[in-house]
Motif scaffolding. Structure first.
Motif, PDB file in Angstrom:
ATOM      1  N   ARG A  14       0.824  -1.203   0.000  1.00 31.46           N
ATOM      2  CA  ARG A  14       0.000   0.000   0.000  1.00 31.46           C
ATOM      3  C   ARG A  14       0.866   1.265   0.000  1.00 31.46           C
ATOM      4  O   ARG A  14       0.558   2.241  -0.674  1.00 31.46           O
ATOM      5  N   ARG A  18       0.858   3.931  -2.965  1.00 33.55           N
ATOM      6  CA  ARG A  18       0.594   5.345  -2.658  1.00 33.55           C
ATOM      7  C   ARG A  18       1.711   6.225  -3.217  1.00 33.55           C
ATOM      8  O   ARG A  18       1.459   7.289  -3.794  1.00 33.55           O
ATOM      9  N   ALA A  21       1.322   6.359  -6.924  1.00 35.47           N
ATOM     10  CA  ALA A  21       0.150   7.187  -7.234  1.00 35.47           C
ATOM     11  C   ALA A  21       0.479   8.670  -7.085  1.00 35.47           C
ATOM     12  O   ALA A  21       0.068   9.493  -7.913  1.00 35.47           O
ATOM     13  N   GLY A  22       1.206   9.023  -6.035  1.00 36.64           N
ATOM     14  CA  GLY A  22       1.599  10.418  -5.841  1.00 36.64           C
ATOM     15  C   GLY A  22       2.476  10.919  -6.978  1.00 36.64           C
ATOM     16  O   GLY A  22       2.299  12.046  -7.470  1.00 36.64           O
ATOM     17  N   GLY A  68      -3.915   8.081 -10.434  1.00 38.54           N
ATOM     18  CA  GLY A  68      -3.224   8.246  -9.151  1.00 38.54           C
ATOM     19  C   GLY A  68      -4.190   8.592  -8.030  1.00 38.54           C
ATOM     20  O   GLY A  68      -4.118   8.034  -6.930  1.00 38.54           O
ATOM     21  N   ALA A  69      -5.116   9.505  -8.302  1.00 38.90           N
ATOM     22  CA  ALA A  69      -6.107   9.881  -7.287  1.00 38.90           C
ATOM     23  C   ALA A  69      -6.994   8.694  -6.937  1.00 38.90           C
ATOM     24  O   ALA A  69      -7.411   8.547  -5.777  1.00 38.90           O
ATOM     25  N   ILE A  72      -5.155   6.725  -4.309  1.00 38.59           N
ATOM     26  CA  ILE A  72      -5.113   7.466  -3.040  1.00 38.59           C
ATOM     27  C   ILE A  72      -6.485   7.501  -2.367  1.00 38.59           C
ATOM     28  O   ILE A  72      -6.606   7.231  -1.160  1.00 38.59           O
ATOM     29  N   GLN A  75      -7.587   4.031  -1.024  1.00 41.56           N
ATOM     30  CA  GLN A  75      -6.933   3.726   0.256  1.00 41.56           C
ATOM     31  C   GLN A  75      -7.549   4.546   1.389  1.00 41.56           C
ATOM     32  O   GLN A  75      -7.820   4.013   2.466  1.00 41.56           O
ATOM     33  N   ARG A  76      -7.791   5.816   1.135  1.00 36.39           N
ATOM     34  CA  ARG A  76      -8.354   6.693   2.162  1.00 36.39           C
ATOM     35  C   ARG A  76      -9.735   6.222   2.615  1.00 36.39           C
ATOM     36  O   ARG A  76     -10.093   6.353   3.783  1.00 36.39           O
TER      37      ARG A  76
END
Length: 135
Positions: A14, A18, A21-22, A68-69, A72, A75-76
Motif C-alpha cells: 500500500r 501510494r 500514485a503520488g 493516481g487519485a 489514493i 486507500q483513504r
C-alpha cells in the motif's frame, strides 16, 4: 519458508502504491500545467509545441491524475485498491508500447527515459497489486 514470506506485505504494498500514485499525480499535474515541457523529451519539440500535442499532453496528464487519485482515494476510503493499481500499469503498458512503435522517431534521451520510467512503473504495479488488498 512460509507462503506469506514470498509475497509483499500489505502495508508495504500500500505504501509503494501510494508513492507511485503520488508520482503519477505529480507527472499529470506537470502535463496539464506545462504540456510542452512534459512532452518535449518524449515526443520531441515539434509535437510538444503544436496545439494538438499540448492537447494530448493535457489529456494524458488528466488520465494520470485520475489513476493516481483513484489509488489514493481508494486507500483513504478503505475501498479496493488493486483495480486502480492495475489500471495504472495497464495505461503504462500502453505508453511503453506506443514509445516502442515510434522509437526511432523519438528524441534519443526521451525515448530511453520513458521506457525506463514506464517499465519501472509496470514492474512496481505488477508487484504490489496482488498484495494491496490482502487481509
Amino acid at each position: 519458508s512460509r507462503k506469506g514470506d514470498e509475497q509483499m506485505e500489505r502495508a508495504d504494498a500500500r505504501a509503494a502504491a501510494r508513492g507511485l500514485a503520488g508520482l503519477r499525480v505529480l507527472i499529470g499535474a506537470v502535463a496539464i500545467l506545462a504540456p510542452t515541457l512534459a512532452l518535449r523529451g518524449w515526443a520531441g519539440r515539434e509535437v510538444a509545441e503544436e496545439s494538438g500535442g499540448r492537447l494530448l499532453g493535457r489529456s494524458l496528464g488528466a488520465r494520470d491524475i485520475a489513476l493516481g487519485a483513484g489509488v489514493i482515494l481508494a486507500q483513504r476510503h478503505d475501498a479496493p485498491v488493486r483495480g486502480w493499481v492495475e489500471a495504472g500499469y495497464l495505461a503504462d503498458i500502453g505508453d511503453l508500447a506506443s514509445t516502442l512503435l515510434a522509437f526511432k522517431e523519438l528524441p534519443r534521451l526521451g525515448r530511453w527515459g520513458v521506457l525506463a520510467m514506464t517499465a519501472g512503473a509496470i514492474a512496481l504495479g505488477a508487484a504490489v497489486s496482488p498484495a494491496v488488498d490482502k487481509a
